[in-house]
Design an enzyme around this catalytic site. Structure first.
Site, mmCIF file in Angstrom:
data_model
loop_
_atom_site.group_PDB
_atom_site.id
_atom_site.type_symbol
_atom_site.label_atom_id
_atom_site.label_comp_id
_atom_site.label_asym_id
_atom_site.label_seq_id
_atom_site.Cartn_x
_atom_site.Cartn_y
_atom_site.Cartn_z
ATOM 1 N N LYS A 8 95.962 151.618 54.784
ATOM 2 C CA LYS A 8 96.374 152.885 55.381
ATOM 3 C C LYS A 8 95.962 152.934 56.835
ATOM 4 O O LYS A 8 96.725 153.347 57.696
ATOM 5 C CB LYS A 8 95.679 154.035 54.633
ATOM 6 C CG LYS A 8 96.566 154.771 53.693
ATOM 7 C CD LYS A 8 95.913 156.108 53.367
ATOM 8 C CE LYS A 8 96.374 156.607 52.015
ATOM 9 N NZ LYS A 8 95.512 157.620 51.462
ATOM 10 N N CYS A 49 78.686 144.194 49.795
ATOM 11 C CA CYS A 49 79.659 144.075 48.709
ATOM 12 C C CYS A 49 80.717 143.062 49.131
ATOM 13 O O CYS A 49 81.292 143.191 50.221
ATOM 14 C CB CYS A 49 80.310 145.441 48.459
ATOM 15 S SG CYS A 49 81.905 145.289 47.641
ATOM 16 N N HIS A 91 84.252 144.970 49.750
ATOM 17 C CA HIS A 91 84.406 145.981 50.807
ATOM 18 C C HIS A 91 83.623 145.676 52.070
ATOM 19 O O HIS A 91 83.801 146.354 53.080
ATOM 20 C CB HIS A 91 84.001 147.366 50.268
ATOM 21 C CG HIS A 91 84.932 147.872 49.213
ATOM 22 N ND1 HIS A 91 84.764 147.591 47.877
ATOM 23 C CD2 HIS A 91 86.067 148.604 49.305
ATOM 24 C CE1 HIS A 91 85.756 148.136 47.182
ATOM 25 N NE2 HIS A 91 86.553 148.756 48.025
ATOM 26 N N HIS A 117 102.436 151.862 46.263
ATOM 27 C CA HIS A 117 102.906 151.054 47.397
ATOM 28 C C HIS A 117 103.478 149.730 46.895
ATOM 29 O O HIS A 117 103.580 149.506 45.683
ATOM 30 C CB HIS A 117 101.798 150.875 48.432
ATOM 31 C CG HIS A 117 100.568 150.166 47.922
ATOM 32 N ND1 HIS A 117 100.594 148.896 47.412
ATOM 33 C CD2 HIS A 117 99.277 150.566 47.844
ATOM 34 C CE1 HIS A 117 99.382 148.524 47.058
ATOM 35 N NE2 HIS A 117 98.556 149.537 47.298
ATOM 36 N N CYS A 153 83.935 149.913 44.713
ATOM 37 C CA CYS A 153 84.269 149.161 43.493
ATOM 38 C C CYS A 153 83.880 149.937 42.238
ATOM 39 O O CYS A 153 84.265 149.548 41.130
ATOM 40 C CB CYS A 153 83.523 147.837 43.437
ATOM 41 S SG CYS A 153 83.852 146.745 44.804
ATOM 42 N N HIS A 174 101.718 147.838 43.963
ATOM 43 C CA HIS A 174 101.925 148.401 42.625
ATOM 44 C C HIS A 174 103.359 148.107 42.160
ATOM 45 O O HIS A 174 103.601 147.783 41.002
ATOM 46 C CB HIS A 174 101.725 149.921 42.626
ATOM 47 C CG HIS A 174 100.405 150.351 43.208
ATOM 48 N ND1 HIS A 174 100.308 151.193 44.282
ATOM 49 C CD2 HIS A 174 99.138 150.033 42.857
ATOM 50 C CE1 HIS A 174 99.036 151.394 44.559
ATOM 51 N NE2 HIS A 174 98.302 150.699 43.723
ATOM 52 N N LYS A 178 96.183 142.173 55.448
ATOM 53 C CA LYS A 178 96.057 143.023 54.260
ATOM 54 C C LYS A 178 96.715 144.375 54.533
ATOM 55 O O LYS A 178 96.627 144.889 55.653
ATOM 56 C CB LYS A 178 94.559 143.209 53.964
ATOM 57 C CG LYS A 178 94.303 143.440 52.524
ATOM 58 C CD LYS A 178 92.840 143.447 52.183
ATOM 59 C CE LYS A 178 92.738 144.017 50.775
ATOM 60 N NZ LYS A 178 91.437 144.185 50.284
ATOM 61 N N CYS A 232 78.231 149.809 44.550
ATOM 62 C CA CYS A 232 79.272 149.962 45.577
ATOM 63 C C CYS A 232 80.218 151.070 45.107
ATOM 64 O O CYS A 232 80.835 150.955 44.039
ATOM 65 C CB CYS A 232 80.050 148.663 45.771
ATOM 66 S SG CYS A 232 81.519 148.926 46.797
HETATM 67 N N1 MSP Z 1 92.673 151.051 37.929
HETATM 68 C C1 MSP Z 1 92.436 149.684 38.142
HETATM 69 C C2 MSP Z 1 93.090 148.857 37.060
HETATM 70 C C3 MSP Z 1 92.650 149.164 35.674
HETATM 71 S S1 MSP Z 1 93.517 148.231 34.499
HETATM 72 C C4 MSP Z 1 92.742 148.446 33.081
HETATM 73 C C5 MSP Z 1 92.993 149.257 39.501
HETATM 74 N N2 MSP Z 1 93.944 150.040 40.019
HETATM 75 S S2 MSP Z 1 94.685 149.773 41.425
HETATM 76 O O1 MSP Z 1 95.483 150.944 41.681
HETATM 77 O O2 MSP Z 1 93.770 149.404 42.423
HETATM 78 O O3 MSP Z 1 95.684 148.653 41.139
HETATM 79 C C6 MSP Z 1 95.365 147.301 41.346
HETATM 80 C C7 MSP Z 1 96.605 146.502 41.059
HETATM 81 O O4 MSP Z 1 97.692 146.943 41.912
HETATM 82 C C8 MSP Z 1 96.499 145.029 41.358
HETATM 83 O O5 MSP Z 1 95.854 144.306 40.342
HETATM 84 C C9 MSP Z 1 97.967 144.687 41.488
HETATM 85 O O6 MSP Z 1 98.579 144.711 40.240
HETATM 86 C C10 MSP Z 1 98.482 145.844 42.302
HETATM 87 N N3 MSP Z 1 98.273 145.611 43.739
HETATM 88 C C11 MSP Z 1 97.650 146.458 44.601
HETATM 89 N N4 MSP Z 1 97.733 145.920 45.857
HETATM 90 C C12 MSP Z 1 98.395 144.755 45.821
HETATM 91 C C13 MSP Z 1 98.879 143.862 46.804
HETATM 92 N N5 MSP Z 1 98.654 144.005 48.085
HETATM 93 N N6 MSP Z 1 99.633 142.829 46.379
HETATM 94 C C14 MSP Z 1 99.971 142.656 45.066
HETATM 95 N N7 MSP Z 1 99.545 143.497 44.126
HETATM 96 C C15 MSP Z 1 98.622 144.456 44.426
HETATM 97 O O7 MSP Z 1 92.575 148.241 39.987
#
Ligand code: MSP
Length: 658
Positions: free
Chosen positions: A298, A143, A146, A18, A129, A21, A295, A126
């Site tokens: 989904k 938590c 969450h 999304h 997390c 990412h 935020k 949790c």
């Molecule tokens: N798998 C772990 C990361 C392991 S790294 C060794 C994880 N994955 S995640 O899919 O949840 O990705 C988190 C990351 O996605 C955030 O740190 C950021 O880079 C990005 N984002 C997810 N949602 C976001 C927003 N709403 N806004 C900006 N970036 C965000 O955590």
């Protein structure tokens, strides 16, 4: 040559990619490109995080095995990045055999160093997390992430002696003021370290509770905690311990959002220290994208799809918006209105307008050749100075992860160039026959435009290439322009008089807010005196063509079609349908795409091999007599004539048709 290693988090494969990412990965791509532009040797890593409870639960929900499930979602991340013009050099998956072996080697090393012990532990777990919380860390028993009640679990597990490294880590962060940046996150980590809430880290999960993970090398009854496994991706992808890339690229730069500050700022440095490895250079932490200040989730149905945004508004415009709108470190709010108004104000009105006006005047007054300048006057040197300052600031700010401010600095120049056109009024100089002065003004504009386009390569690779080509330069979306960016600052060189430039430019059409439809950029109507009224009257004289029998589609529908150029790699008859050929076409996606097409009456399979074709890629896949077609090849047909649509220049596979 300096080397530069940039990473994104590896994304969980429990959800499709999304906006969040996409943002982190676009930023990493822009940083990688920026360092390439500075002439550095760059390695850009992203990937997927595929172990843990969450994945098992998500796979169960879809009735798939974890492996089937992770393969599907990991592929959807890998397929999206090129569409956003993201050119990562590596893609790591934590289910890769090589990664697994590296994690085991790392665990063994930390174990041998005496930093892993076995113990009984009761904690608040949790599932969201995937970690234990201490009593102190919970907020009202919930938590903090969450806001759900964790489950109290007591079991025997392996622990990493993280607490041993915390005093050292605190001192390191105090001594290195930009190790974690921006400052607010450094302060947050220091507060965490001072709170006393951090303890040793539980790094195992018993197999009777979870099997989807990497087995501990010293106890086959346990798998590794997902975070301990995931963080090691940053070095497994480099071939640690003895890979050449590890030698060359480690330590690197990490890019994450604030949600995963603690594992990166505390667990990872402690792990590296225990294993005797160097720490990363910087942890660059950004804020969250909210959607209308809420935020993304989904359940609220407000998850922003990066592919849809880039299809509707253009990949480059979307990338520009992401980098320009969010001040790195703070949260930002996403809305299509904000995106459209940035496109219209910064890209159509300012940048697009500048290119359109200056190129059409160069065509009109100098036959599209860069004129030779004469003596510079005060107004010209003022522009030259502004150009130097803007570029200098852009380079500094971008290197300091202040992307929005860097772009703002560049736009001071773009806006000043438009004003310079208004003030110098080239059309008046032409009317007065003052060709020497006119040549100087146009030269100043064209060279400053070239420098602007160069700086924009990391942000908008495709538009930058278009602008550079319009200015007669050799440019490639995947290859940094061969320039020394820093040497470009402080002069008006770089564009040889006599160079042939384009006569029209329409890089960023304006978006009509009401209909979502696109109009010509304002600049098209402003290029010089008199043209506006002429264009109007000639437009009125044009006969109105009949309406299409198929009715109208609006612009958004049209730009939503993903039409691309590809090369036929394989062609054969459909085993169950005489009139259909089965093609495998390369669209630069890393794998070929199977397309079924009713071409058998017009082309033999051999005649199609190596042919360049145009096809719609985002039609829903269709099954035809047992085979699936993932796109539609475009053809022209009239009476008895039939022809494939092709391209008349050698553009790369995957080039978009728009
Ligand atoms: N798998 C772990 C990361 C392991 S790294 C060794 C994880 N994955 S995640 O899919 O949840 O990705 C988190 C990351 O996605 C955030 O740190 C950021 O880079 C990005 N984002 C997810 N949602 C976001 C927003 N709403 N806004 C900006 N970036 C965000 O955590």
């Amino acid at each position: 040559m300096n080397s530069f290693f940039i990473t994104t988090p590896i994304y969980y494969v429990n959800a499709r990619p999304h906006l969040g990412h996409a943002y982190t990965t676009v930023v990493a791509d822009a940083m990688a490109r920026y360092h390439k532009l500075l002439g550095e040797d760059v390695l850009f890593l992203t990937g997927t995080d595929e172990h843990g409870d969450k994945i098992v639960q998500a796979a169960e929900k879809e009735g798939k095995t974890p492996k089937e499930f992770v393969d599907g979602i990991s592929a959807s991340f890998q397929a999206l990045w090129p569409e956003l013009h993201i050119a990562n050099d590596r893609f790591v998956r934590t289910t890769d055999a090589h990664h697994i072996a590296t994690v085991q080697a790392f665990l063994q090393r930390v174990y041998d160093a005496g930093d892993i012990y076995f113990g009984e532990f009761g904690g608040h777990y949790c599932y969201g997390c995937e970690r234990f919380y201490t009593e102190k860390e919970l907020e009202n028993g919930l938590c903090p992430q969450h806001l759900t009640k964790p489950e109290y679990i007591s079991e025997k597990n392996y622990f990493f002696r993280m607490s041993k490294y915390l005093p050292w880590l605190k001192q390191y962060i105090l001594d290195n003021s930009d190790f974690i940046r921006p400052e607010r996150y450094r302060a947050e980590v220091l507060a965490m370290l001072e709170s006393g809430a951090l303890e040793d880290l539980c790094i195992s999960r018993p197999k009777n509770r979870l099997t989807w993970g990497i087995e501990l090398p010293f106890d086959s009854e346990y798998v590794c905690y997902v975070w301990f496994d995931a963080l090691i991706n940053y070095i497994s992808a480099l071939g640690w311990p003895d890979g050449r890339d590890y030698e060359k690229f480690w330590p690197g730069e990490h890019l994450v959002a604030k949600d995963i500050l603690k594992p990166h700022a505390v667990f990872w440095p402690a792990m590296l220290k225990s294993a005797g490895l160097r720490l990363y250079h910087h942890l660059n932490v950004h804020g969250y994208w909210l959607v209308r200040d809420t935020k993304m989730s989904k359940s609220l149905g407000n998850v922003v799809e990066p592919r849809a945004m880039s299809n509707i508004y253009g990949t480059d415009a979307f990338r520009y918006f992401l980098l320009r709108e969010m001040h790195f470190g703070s949260d930002a709010s996403f809305s299509e209105e904000a995106l459209v108004s940035r496109i219209n104000a910064d890209l159509a009105n300012d940048l697009g307008n500048l290119f359109s006006r200056v190129l059409s005047m160069t065509a009109k007054y100098f036959g599209s050749r860069v004129p030779r300048p004469k003596d510079l006057q005060t107004d010209d040197t003022a522009i030259a100075e502004l150009c130097a300052v803007s570029m200098h600031n852009f380079i500094q700010l971008f290197g300091n992860v202040q992307f929005a401010q860097g772009l703002e600095s560049l736009w001071e120049l773009v806006r000043a160039l438009n004003k310079y056109v208004d003030m110098q009024a080239p059309w008046r100089l032409a009317k007065q026959g003052n060709m020497e002065r006119l040549a100087t003004v146009m030269y100043v504009l064209l060279t400053a435009m070239r420098k602007t386009a160069l700086c924009l390569w990391p942000v908008m690779p495709s538009a930058s290439v278009n602008m550079l080509k319009q200015l007669g330069q050799v440019a490639d979306q995947n290859q940094a322009p061969v320039v020394q960016l820093e040497a470009e600052v402080g002069n008006l060189d770089g564009l040889a008089p006599g160079t042939i430039v384009a006569s029209v430019s329409n890089i960023f059409p304006r978006i009509d807010v009401k209909s979502g439809d696109q109009k010509k950029p304002k600049g098209m109507q402003q290029e010089g005196q008199g043209t506006q009224s002429k264009r109007k009257s000639s437009m009125c004289e044009v006969p109105v063509p009949p309406k299409s029998a198929k009715g109208e589609v609006d612009f958004a529908q049209f730009t939503g079609l993903d039409i691309r150029v590809g090369t036929v790699k394989k062609a054969e008859k459909h085993p169950n349908a005489d009139r259909i050929l089965r093609l495998e076409v390369d669209f630069g996606e890393g794998v070929t795409r199977q397309i079924l097409s009713g071409l058998a009456e017009y082309y033999t399979p051999e005649a199609l091999l190596g042919k360049r074709v145009c096809a719609v890629l985002n039609l829903a896949p269709r099954k035809i007599r047992g085979l699936v077609s993932y796109g539609m090849v475009l053809t022209a047909s009239g009476d008895s004539q039939f022809s494939l649509l092709g391209v008349d220049r050698d553009v790369p596979d995957g080039s978009e048709i728009a």
